[in-house]
Design an enzyme around this catalytic site. Sequence first.
Site: not given
Length: 228
Positions: A52, A55, A91, A108, A119, A135, A202, A219
Amino acid sequence: MRIVVLTGSGVSAESGVATFRDRNGVWAKYDWRRAATPEGFAADPAFVHAFYNERRRALPAVRPNAAHYALAKLEKELAARGGSLTLVTQNVDDLHERAGSKNLIHMHGELMKARCGACYSVHPWKDELSIETRCPVCDHAGAMRPHVVWFGEIPMALDAIYEAVTSADLFAAIGTSGAVYPAAGLVGEARAMNIPCTELNLEPSENAWLFTDSRYGPATKIVPRWVE
Ligand code: BV8
């Protein structure tokens, strides 16, 4: 006129954000069991954070495309006429927001947010996450995770999504393979209410047969034309 649009990674593809199930998609490079499940995170949190972080790091450099802007324009035009557009996205990127969409549900989750597993507080997050991250609220170390929905976890805002879909005048799915549930089941919910359903993709998706209308192509070409 109340429209509900469901988007998937195909709407961000031409911005340079990888899709998931295309030939060189995310799941061709990463095992989803290791990278996008609670079990994978428990077994190897450093691997999931790296997946992650990579990304999240790439996201500021990409830009919304004509499809994102067309959907933001549609929302404004519908609101000006007393209607509404509810944009439900699978997305986790922030390109719909950056294009100006407001009435947006990230079912998502969101790559640019992190959540504390101790927490449950949620925080905007631009930086790297690691097993040392503390945190900001409870100061617990090692419980911070990406604020995304993994396989086996319940998608967000499902009640609001079903409410919007079943009371829409039109449902459209854009840039999604129709492979992941319950998102892929939304067209079935709309059809059960005799709501017209359009697919913009597509190529025909796995549940193309459920749609009453379809337009195929990139798109950035077909979405602005559909919005006009
Ligand atoms: C749940 C994390 C219980 C965030 C993701 C067996 C049968 C049915 C269901 C299941 C099953 N076994 C398990 C399940 C449930 C499972 C599921 O559906 N699995 C599938 C794979 C079989 N679902 C879950 O686990 C969900 N949770 O079910 O909880 C529950 C539910 C409700 C109530 C109570 C309990 C959780 C699913 C969420 C998983 N998280 N990602 C992240 O890292 O991003 S999934 C991942 O897939 C992304 O979120 C992504 O958004 C999503 C869908 O993929 P797409 O966006 O459609 O992308 P894809 O590559 O597949 O397709 C792209 C499309 O774009 C293609 O069609 C392509 O042609 C098109 N395209 C490409 N370029 C363009 C284009 N179109 C236009 N223009 C272009 N230029």
